[in-house]
Design a protein around this motif. Structure first.
Motif, PDB file in Angstrom:
ATOM      1  N   GLU A 146       3.898   0.155 -11.656  1.00 14.33           N
ATOM      2  CA  GLU A 146       5.294   0.549 -11.492  1.00 14.33           C
ATOM      3  C   GLU A 146       5.614   1.866 -12.190  1.00 14.33           C
ATOM      4  O   GLU A 146       6.522   2.587 -11.774  1.00 14.33           O
ATOM      5  CB  GLU A 146       6.209  -0.563 -12.028  1.00 14.33           C
ATOM      6  N   ALA A 147       4.863   2.213 -13.237  1.00 13.59           N
ATOM      7  CA  ALA A 147       5.164   3.429 -14.006  1.00 13.59           C
ATOM      8  C   ALA A 147       4.317   4.623 -13.584  1.00 13.59           C
ATOM      9  O   ALA A 147       4.647   5.767 -13.919  1.00 13.59           O
ATOM     10  CB  ALA A 147       4.957   3.159 -15.499  1.00 13.59           C
ATOM     11  N   ALA A 148       3.228   4.407 -12.843  1.00 11.50           N
ATOM     12  CA  ALA A 148       2.279   5.476 -12.543  1.00 11.50           C
ATOM     13  C   ALA A 148       2.907   6.557 -11.651  1.00 11.50           C
ATOM     14  O   ALA A 148       3.700   6.268 -10.755  1.00 11.50           O
ATOM     15  CB  ALA A 148       1.047   4.884 -11.866  1.00 11.50           C
ATOM     16  N   THR A 149       2.505   7.799 -11.910  1.00 15.73           N
ATOM     17  CA  THR A 149       2.946   8.926 -11.067  1.00 15.73           C
ATOM     18  C   THR A 149       1.750   9.670 -10.471  1.00 15.73           C
ATOM     19  O   THR A 149       1.762  10.030  -9.299  1.00 15.73           O
ATOM     20  CB  THR A 149       3.813   9.889 -11.877  1.00 15.73           C
ATOM     21  N   ALA A 150       0.727   9.941 -11.277  1.00 16.21           N
ATOM     22  CA  ALA A 150      -0.499  10.585 -10.791  1.00 16.21           C
ATOM     23  C   ALA A 150      -1.677   9.805 -11.369  1.00 16.21           C
ATOM     24  O   ALA A 150      -2.384  10.270 -12.265  1.00 16.21           O
ATOM     25  CB  ALA A 150      -0.547  12.050 -11.213  1.00 16.21           C
ATOM     26  N   PRO A 151      -1.891   8.583 -10.866  1.00 14.94           N
ATOM     27  CA  PRO A 151      -2.805   7.657 -11.539  1.00 14.94           C
ATOM     28  C   PRO A 151      -4.285   7.992 -11.383  1.00 14.94           C
ATOM     29  O   PRO A 151      -4.759   8.320 -10.309  1.00 14.94           O
ATOM     30  CB  PRO A 151      -2.488   6.318 -10.855  1.00 14.94           C
ATOM     31  N   HIS A 152      -4.985   7.887 -12.525  1.00 15.98           N
ATOM     32  CA  HIS A 152      -6.440   7.922 -12.568  1.00 15.98           C
ATOM     33  C   HIS A 152      -6.892   6.578 -13.136  1.00 15.98           C
ATOM     34  O   HIS A 152      -6.477   6.198 -14.236  1.00 15.98           O
ATOM     35  CB  HIS A 152      -6.950   9.055 -13.452  1.00 15.98           C
ATOM     36  N   VAL A 153      -7.724   5.883 -12.390  1.00 10.37           N
ATOM     37  CA  VAL A 153      -8.126   4.526 -12.767  1.00 10.37           C
ATOM     38  C   VAL A 153      -9.642   4.454 -12.798  1.00 10.37           C
ATOM     39  O   VAL A 153     -10.327   4.985 -11.906  1.00 10.37           O
ATOM     40  CB  VAL A 153      -7.580   3.487 -11.767  1.00 10.37           C
ATOM     41  N   ALA A 154     -10.179   3.781 -13.818  1.00 11.44           N
ATOM     42  CA  ALA A 154     -11.620   3.555 -13.916  1.00 11.44           C
ATOM     43  C   ALA A 154     -11.892   2.071 -14.034  1.00 11.44           C
ATOM     44  O   ALA A 154     -11.245   1.375 -14.823  1.00 11.44           O
ATOM     45  CB  ALA A 154     -12.203   4.297 -15.111  1.00 11.44           C
ATOM     46  N   VAL A 155     -12.851   1.582 -13.259  1.00 13.15           N
ATOM     47  CA  VAL A 155     -13.284   0.190 -13.319  1.00 13.15           C
ATOM     48  C   VAL A 155     -14.725   0.186 -13.806  1.00 13.15           C
ATOM     49  O   VAL A 155     -15.611   0.768 -13.162  1.00 13.15           O
ATOM     50  CB  VAL A 155     -13.183  -0.491 -11.933  1.00 13.15           C
ATOM     51  N   ILE A 156     -14.954  -0.456 -14.948  1.00 11.11           N
ATOM     52  CA  ILE A 156     -16.306  -0.547 -15.503  1.00 11.11           C
ATOM     53  C   ILE A 156     -16.922  -1.859 -15.019  1.00 11.11           C
ATOM     54  O   ILE A 156     -16.419  -2.945 -15.317  1.00 11.11           O
ATOM     55  CB  ILE A 156     -16.273  -0.513 -17.036  1.00 11.11           C
ATOM     56  N   GLY A 157     -17.990  -1.773 -14.277  1.00 10.36           N
ATOM     57  CA  GLY A 157     -18.643  -2.955 -13.715  1.00 10.36           C
ATOM     58  C   GLY A 157     -18.551  -2.937 -12.204  1.00 10.36           C
ATOM     59  O   GLY A 157     -17.468  -3.168 -11.653  1.00 10.36           O
ATOM     60  N   GLY A 158     -19.676  -2.672 -11.550  1.00  8.40           N
ATOM     61  CA  GLY A 158     -19.669  -2.512 -10.102  1.00  8.40           C
ATOM     62  C   GLY A 158     -20.157  -3.729  -9.354  1.00  8.40           C
ATOM     63  O   GLY A 158     -20.730  -3.585  -8.262  1.00  8.40           O
ATOM     64  N   GLY A 159     -19.929  -4.916  -9.915  1.00  9.00           N
ATOM     65  CA  GLY A 159     -20.228  -6.122  -9.165  1.00  9.00           C
ATOM     66  C   GLY A 159     -19.159  -6.364  -8.107  1.00  9.00           C
ATOM     67  O   GLY A 159     -18.264  -5.537  -7.894  1.00  9.00           O
ATOM     68  N   VAL A 160     -19.229  -7.538  -7.464  1.00  3.99           N
ATOM     69  CA  VAL A 160     -18.260  -7.837  -6.411  1.00  3.99           C
ATOM     70  C   VAL A 160     -16.840  -7.845  -6.964  1.00  3.99           C
ATOM     71  O   VAL A 160     -15.910  -7.294  -6.360  1.00  3.99           O
ATOM     72  CB  VAL A 160     -18.600  -9.190  -5.754  1.00  3.99           C
TER      73      VAL A 160
END
Length: 720
Positions: A146-160
């Motif tokens: 709800e607060a993001a404007t120019a979001p950069h997101v990282a997910v650690i762990g490339g399993g399903v």
């Protein structure tokens, strides 16, 4: 649930996972006589993992995702303890939950899932968001989205699981019109647990969702705005989550049972090396048939666990759980599309998402389709007036089970004066006043029919409720005697229950400055907790009589506990609404009493509702009152429940017993008559002091304290 038979064994379920949720549902339909069931879980809900990607993507609301454990526990006849287990002593059979006495068990089952916390990864504890537990992740994600404007997101762990989350996040943020940058990071190859065909389709879906794949990369640190890799790359990230594998909770290592990589090792009966301890779901490792961590196994363990818990508690035969070798994997692909994989065959498309959606919704509907206790059937031949006396619903607990104000006043009206110089009787006041030389002592008593099955929470509420009379007169709590009615329990369960109650009562009363000096116990049909309390006044006690026209009326707590707990009995209240009401009832009024020590008149708002207790002040003071409905604080969910026609069994008596009330009618007005348990203080104070007092109250933690009206010269209560 036990038809009045004694309870002789304690079954404790730790964790509200899928298996335990299904076991509780089955227990509600087929309980084992003589067993007290307890569920321990941090919070009133448990998130269903199958719908989490759909929730993150925006396809589902939070209510779709959550299993309401409060409703489920009520249906099962179980007590629900809000807390996170930190230790288990198998020798003493005691469970440590911070902030309360230990919880004893005869048989224990664990279904606490796993965690994706990464304590060894520098910075993750401060800046990362573990994907599990699911409930915490869901709340953190919603706030970020709800607060993001120019979001950069990282997910650690490339399993399903990590791939599903990355695609769901991308879908959600794009729906808001944003252009997110999503990075999926793995030390190996992305989704390498799938077969070649499914892996290819998943990688295509990730790229189609705009997810960048970073493989063969070691994460060395997480900061507030980045993820740092071993090769020196710094990847910008405003929201970093971890979905890297399954990790058991640290406290499982101290249970004293056989473990496998930290997970509780269980046999084909789902039993650990300690016969009194079972474990299911992701926190367990099936030694007879190792399988990957997947919700399908947890769901199918439920009927076996249910039968085996009953068997070990009743001396029956245990049955074996035989998991299937493979299972159908339905994986969300961000938008309303899914991938299905089994035995190396993979298909993808919108039709598969619709199939997955139907399966998930069917699973969740089981926890909505619950039947709650109603009134007993009456005989065909009965005395006139029995139908009206029974009413249309079971009797409420707490103050909802009290005698109405009108009946009470009529019964007390003809009592003669005390006839003693050292006893000062003020009709209608909160406590009696004893005058012994220069010492002024107030005394009162209060007893509550339990409105929650957790004796610790019920004790906290009962202490605050009884001390409310002392605080309302501006006195300092001094001493208390405890009066208990326990339900039918074995000697062991009596000891356990009494220990929980007495340790809690002692803690609460000591915190208030009072000491326990005695008490009485007996056995009855249900739990009732009461206290007779005394307090000392170092100045003239505050009574009902001193309100003056022009005074401001201050209320320190919100209204609504009566209607909320009535709804909880019927399975109509949301779990978070119930937990909010219980938290309000557990909140002490000690500091509020000190702040309001110069009030002209004061009372606590309890069984007769705000209108009834305000009538007590106006009647005694020879005044009236004007209330501004919009300024009266109410508990979350209370107005909606009142609008739906939910009410406490004491509502009609309170309406009849209150003074004349004029003004707009509706659900908010109904809440003025709602019986409160451990309610707030209602004070008439000089208008010039009111704003400053509200600021002091709010600074002291009474965030909802408010000026709700003023005292008038004209009699009656007027609503605007």
């Amino acid at each position: 649930m036990n038809d009045g038979l004694p309870l002789v064994k304690d079954l404790v379920l730790v964790g509200g996972g899928h298996t335990h949720a299904l076991v509780l549902r089955k227990w509600g339909m087929k309980a084992l006589a003589g067993v007290r069931v307890t569920l321990i879980n941090p919070g009133p809900t448990a998130a269903y993992s199958g719908m989490l990607p759909g929730y993150v993507a925006g396809h589902y609301g939070r209510d779709d995702l959550d299993i309401d454990l409060v409703r489920l526990a009520r249906f099962a006849g179980a007590r629900l303890i809000d807390g996170a287990v930190t230790a288990i002593d198998p020798a003493a059979r005691l469970i440590t939950v911070p902030g309360r006495p230990p919880v004893a068990y005869d048989v224990l089952s664990l279904d606490v899932g796993i965690t994706s916390e990464m304590p060894a990864l520098p910075g993750f504890a401060d800046h990362g968001v573990p994907a599990k537990p699911l409930g915490n992740f869901a709340g953190r994600w919603t706030a970020f989205r709800e607060a993001a404007t120019a979001p950069h997101v990282a997910v650690i762990g490339g399993g399903v699981a990590g791939a599903e989350l990355a695609m769901a996040m991308a879908c959600s943020l794009k729906t808001r019109g944003l252009a997110p940058v999503l990075q999926l990071i793995d030390r190996g190859q992305i989704v390498d647990s799938l077969g070649p065909n499914a892996q290819r389709r998943m990688r295509e879906a990730l790229l189609a969702n705009g997810v960048t794949l970073i493989e063969a990369a070691e994460v060395t640190e997480v900061t507030a705005d980045s993820v740092i890799l071993a090769d020196g790359r710094r990847i910008r990230s405003d929201f970093t989550t971890g979905a890297a594998g399954a990790r058991p909770h640290d406290w499982q290592a101290g249970i004293g049972v056989a473990l496998h990589d930290g997970f509780v090792a269980v046999d084909r009966h789902l039993q650990s090396s300690n016969p009194a301890i079972f474990a299911v779901g992701d926190c367990a490792h099936m030694t007879h048939a190792p399988r990957p961590k997947a919700g399908v196994y947890a769901v199918r363990q439920a009927p076996v666990l249910f039968d085996n818990l009953r068997a070990v508690l009743s001396g029956g035969q245990l049955r074996a759980y035989v998991p299937q070798r493979d299972y159908l994997k339905l994986i969300s692909l961000g938008g309303k599309a899914a991938l299905a994989e089994r035995f190396g065959t993979a298909l993808a498309g919108p039709m598969l998402w619709r199939w997955k959606d139907r399966i998930d919704r069917k699973f969740m509907r089981q926890f909505d389709d619950l039947t709650f206790m109603g009134q007993p059937d009456l005989p065909l031949t009965r005395a006139e007036g029995l139908v009206e006396a029974v009413g249309d619903k079971p009797m409420c607990g707490g103050c909802g089970a009290k005698v109405g104000r009108g009946a009470l006043r009529a019964a007390l009206a003809d009592l003669p004066p005390a006839g003693r110089d050292d006893v000062v009787m003020v009709p209608g006041d909160d406590a009696g006043l004893l005058q012994m030389g220069a010492v002024r002592q107030v005394v009162s008593t209060d007893h509550l029919r339990a409105l929650t099955a957790d004796p610790v929470v019920m004790t906290r509420i009962a202490v605050n409720h009884a001390l409310g009379d002392i605080w309302a007169m501006g006195a300092a709590p001094q001493a208390a005697t405890v009066n208990l009615i326990l339900p039918k329990l074995s000697a062991d369960l009596q000891t356990r229950t009494l220990r929980e109650i007495m340790e809690t009562a002692d803690d609460c009363l000591r915190a208030a400055g009072a000491a326990i000096v005695g008490g009485h116990t007996s056995v009855g049909s249900e739990l009732t907790i009461g206290f007779t309390v005394t307090g000392l006044c170092d100045q003239a006690p505050i009574t009902l009589r001193g309100a003056r026209p022009g005074d401001a009326l201050i209320l320190t707590k919100p209204l609504g506990s009566g209607v909320i707990m009535a709804a909880e009995m019927a399975g109509q209240a949301r779990g978070d609404t119930v937990f909010g009401a219980l938290a309000a009832m557990c909140r002490s009024q000690a500091r509020a009493s000190e702040i309001l020590c110069e009030a002209h008149a004061m009372t606590d708002v309890t069984g007769f509702g705000l209108a009834g207790h305000l009538s007590g002040i106006t009647d005694a003071s020879g005044t009236g009152a004007r209330l501004t409905l919009a300024e009266i604080p109410v508990m979350s969910g209370a107005v909606d429940l009142a609008a739906a026609g939910v009410h406490s069994t004491l509502l009609r008596d309170n309406i009849a017993g209150s003074g004349p009330v004029t003004g707009p009618m509706g659900p908010m007005t109904d809440l003025l008559y709602d019986p409160q348990t451990a309610g707030g203080l209602l004070a008439a104070v000089a208008e010039a002091d009111a704003a400053g007092l509200i600021q002091q109250l709010q600074d002291a933690g009474y965030a909802e304290a408010a000026i709700i009206g003023l005292v008038t010269a004209e009699p009656g209560i007027t609503l605007i």
